[in-house]
Design a protein around this motif. Structure first.
Motif, PDB file in Angstrom:
ATOM      1  N   GLU A  15       4.472 -51.484   0.205  1.00  0.00           N
ATOM      2  CA  GLU A  15       4.758 -52.900   0.028  1.00  0.00           C
ATOM      3  C   GLU A  15       5.932 -53.380   0.891  1.00  0.00           C
ATOM      4  O   GLU A  15       5.800 -54.311   1.685  1.00  0.00           O
ATOM      5  CB  GLU A  15       5.037 -53.195  -1.451  1.00  0.00           C
ATOM      6  CG  GLU A  15       3.848 -52.912  -2.363  1.00  0.00           C
ATOM      7  CD  GLU A  15       4.180 -53.140  -3.829  1.00  0.00           C
ATOM      8  OE1 GLU A  15       5.247 -53.730  -4.114  1.00  0.00           O
ATOM      9  OE2 GLU A  15       3.380 -52.716  -4.681  1.00  0.00           O
ATOM     10  N   LYS A  19       4.766 -55.131   4.324  1.00  0.00           N
ATOM     11  CA  LYS A  19       4.612 -56.533   3.934  1.00  0.00           C
ATOM     12  C   LYS A  19       5.905 -57.322   4.042  1.00  0.00           C
ATOM     13  O   LYS A  19       5.969 -58.359   4.713  1.00  0.00           O
ATOM     14  CB  LYS A  19       4.074 -56.613   2.505  1.00  0.00           C
ATOM     15  CG  LYS A  19       2.680 -56.015   2.351  1.00  0.00           C
ATOM     16  CD  LYS A  19       2.226 -56.065   0.902  1.00  0.00           C
ATOM     17  CE  LYS A  19       0.849 -55.425   0.725  1.00  0.00           C
ATOM     18  NZ  LYS A  19       0.404 -55.427  -0.678  1.00  0.00           N
ATOM     19  N   GLU A  22       7.486 -56.230   7.577  1.00  0.00           N
ATOM     20  CA  GLU A  22       6.507 -56.332   8.665  1.00  0.00           C
ATOM     21  C   GLU A  22       6.773 -55.278   9.752  1.00  0.00           C
ATOM     22  O   GLU A  22       6.745 -55.558  10.952  1.00  0.00           O
ATOM     23  CB  GLU A  22       6.508 -57.739   9.269  1.00  0.00           C
ATOM     24  CG  GLU A  22       6.121 -58.820   8.267  1.00  0.00           C
ATOM     25  CD  GLU A  22       6.083 -60.212   8.870  1.00  0.00           C
ATOM     26  OE1 GLU A  22       6.577 -60.374  10.012  1.00  0.00           O
ATOM     27  OE2 GLU A  22       5.570 -61.129   8.221  1.00  0.00           O
TER      28      GLU A  22
END
Length: 349
Positions: A15, A19, A22
């Protein structure tokens, strides 16, 4: 159930990095490789099973030991060690938001500087060398108790020569537990615990010199033949004299230029080799930074690591099924090592 460490390692890779941050697949692969190496190190050298690892156990000392392992055993360059440290620091930054209760240890880990960790270790005596040195003190009857106590306070309590020569009876607390207050660098006072063997020597010395009398509490503990406070030069002369005599008998155990500070180094190195925590040794020595104390760990690093490597591992990691999806977080005790290794392979492709 996964421990908090294992749970957050998986969240970090599935995660936070892809995310929230990035990060590129290459960066994630590099970080997962670092964590695989770290977890194998914990298993094989620290005897910490992956499934037992917790965030509370992720201390500066543990990370320091890992970085030393990369240097001394894996022979990684400073650049590689910095890459490994960067991966751990990134995880710590993530934890600082997710598990905020350990902010102090996070800060200590982030403060590690690779360039200061791997200096040549200071000179010190081995346990055998120190024993030989003490025998020379005991072989000389003149001022034997005074000299033995001076040596004991440097090699057995880690005092600087300036701290030894400025000691007074008022600085001593010979109750249980016994301790003394010394004034270190920057006029900073610190309390140093006293071992029972040293306490016995102090009590005998106070009786012999009559310094136990309350009216003499302000006088200096150690004096020369003129009754004046013993000087720094006087202590240096004592140490050099005993070292020279011991070296003639067993040259390989007594290095050249043994000074009072070498005895202080000896106290630090032998205690760390016995497993005493770096932070505690730092406080005993009065260092302002644990990075100064870390130098003494290097001297015994290989010996300590090799001894641990010879002993059997407590048990092998439990094999478990691979993740079917990189996004999966399971409350079962999944094998985090397998997760990381599979993650590395998939991200590299």
């Amino acid at each position: 159930m996964l421990t908090d460490f294992n749970l957050h390692v998986q969240k970090f890779f599935t995660e936070y990095l892809p995310k929230d941050m990035e990060c590129s697949p290459k960066t994630i692969a590099s970080y997962s490789e670092t964590f695989s190496i770290f977890l194998k190190y914990l298993r094989d050298y620290e005897h910490i099973l992956v499934e037992d690892m917790t965030i509370a156990m992720l201390t500066r000392t543990l990370v320091d030991h890992f970085l030393h392992y990369l240097c001394e055993v894996k022979h990684n360059s400073a650049a590689t060690r910095n890459q490994r440290k960067a991966a751990i620091v990134s995880f710590v930054n993530y934890l600082s938001y997710e598990v905020a209760v350990y902010q102090q240890q996070y800060a200590e880990i982030k403060a590690i500087k690779i360039r200061t960790l791997f200096h040549r270790s200071p000179k010190f005596l081995s346990a055998e060398g120190l024993e030989l040195f003490i025998k020379e003190v005991l072989a000389e009857p003149r001022n034997q108790l005074r000299n033995l106590l001076i040596i004991s306070l440097m090699a057995g309590a880690g005092l600087r020569v300036s701290e030894v020569i400025n000691l007074r009876p008022k600085d001593l607390n010979l109750g249980d537990p016994a301790s003394m207050v010394v004034i270190g660098k920057g006029s900073k006072p610190r309390t140093v615990p006293l071992q029972k063997q040293i306490v016995k020597k102090i009590i005998s010395y106070l009786k012999m010199t009559r310094l136990e009398h309350p009216a003499r509490r302000e006088e200096y503990l150690f004096t020369n033949h003129l009754g004046q406070p013993i000087s720094r030069h006087g202590v240096y002369h004592l140490v050099k004299n005993y070292a020279d005599k011991a070296r003639k008998k067993t040259p390989e155990l007594i290095p050249e230029d043994v000074t009072p500070h070498v005895l202080r180094h000896t106290f630090a190195t032998l205690n760390i080799a016995k497993g005493v925590d770096l932070i505690y040794v730092r406080d005993l020595l009065g260092h302002s930074s644990v990075q100064t104390t870390e130098q003494f760990y290097i001297g015994h690093y290989k010996k300590v690591r090799e001894a641990n490597a010879v002993s059997e591992s407590l048990s092998k990691l439990t094999e478990s099924e691979d993740f079917t999806s990189l996004e999966r977080i399971n409350n079962k005790n999944e094998n985090t090592l397998n997760f990381l290794e599979n993650l590395t392979k998939r991200r590299i492709k």
